[in-house]
Design an enzyme around this catalytic site. Structure first.
Site, PDB file in Angstrom:
ATOM      1  N   ASP A 198      -3.886  -4.027   1.690  1.00  0.00           N
ATOM      2  CA  ASP A 198      -3.550  -2.614   1.825  1.00  0.00           C
ATOM      3  C   ASP A 198      -4.822  -1.772   1.797  1.00  0.00           C
ATOM      4  O   ASP A 198      -5.935  -2.309   1.826  1.00  0.00           O
ATOM      5  CB  ASP A 198      -2.562  -2.178   0.737  1.00  0.00           C
ATOM      6  CG  ASP A 198      -3.109  -2.331  -0.675  1.00  0.00           C
ATOM      7  OD1 ASP A 198      -4.334  -2.504  -0.841  1.00  0.00           O
ATOM      8  OD2 ASP A 198      -2.296  -2.289  -1.615  1.00  0.00           O
ATOM      9  N   LEU A 199      -4.673  -0.478   1.720  1.00  0.00           N
ATOM     10  CA  LEU A 199      -5.813   0.436   1.738  1.00  0.00           C
ATOM     11  C   LEU A 199      -6.774   0.196   0.577  1.00  0.00           C
ATOM     12  O   LEU A 199      -7.971   0.423   0.702  1.00  0.00           O
ATOM     13  CB  LEU A 199      -5.299   1.890   1.717  1.00  0.00           C
ATOM     14  CG  LEU A 199      -6.316   2.983   1.971  1.00  0.00           C
ATOM     15  CD1 LEU A 199      -6.976   2.806   3.333  1.00  0.00           C
ATOM     16  CD2 LEU A 199      -5.633   4.336   1.907  1.00  0.00           C
TER      17      LEU A 199
END
Length: 134
Positions: free
Chosen positions: A15-16
């Site tokens: 994810d980010l």
């Protein structure tokens, strides 16, 4: 002895924040279950074609313990717990070296083409008996 499946974390798995997105652990354990069944000598496509059913996840209880990150090498273990009728219970862990990152207990059911539960296939039960006693 648990079955082990090795995988690498790719950028697409993260994810980010740069850690494995939580839902991807479910994909990891799905892949490991498929390899476990394959290593038991069961061809799932042939099993379905012969009327032996397909496996579906009925329930997963999951515990996220520590994050995996891009480029980590992970091992996913699959342990047989029990079976009855159409159900199969497994314990699965995702590890980085000796550290457990994710742990789940999965309940699978065998389904007929109609979508209704059917008894676990005799081929699977024979493979389980052979591998549990060895």
């Amino acid at each position: 002895m648990p079955h082990s499946f090795r995988l690498r974390v790719y950028y697409e798995d993260t994810d980010l924040a740069g850690i494995v997105y939580y839902a991807n652990y479910l994909k990891f354990i799905e892949r490991a279950r498929s390899e476990w069944v394959r290593d038991l000598g069961i061809d799932q496509a042939q099993l379905k074609a012969d009327g032996g059913g397909v496996f579906a996840v009925r329930r997963v209880v999951a515990d996220y313990r520590a994050p995996a990150r891009f480029d980590d090498m992970l091992d996913v273990t699959t342990d047989y717990l029990s079976h009855s009728g159409a159900r199969l219970e497994l314990r699965q862990c995702v590890l980085r070296k000796a550290t457990v990152l994710f742990e789940a207990q999965a309940t699978l059911v065998c389904l007929a083409d109609t979508g209704r539960p059917q008894p676990l296939p005799a081929r699977l039960l024979a493979a389980l008996r052979e591998n549990i006693t060895n």
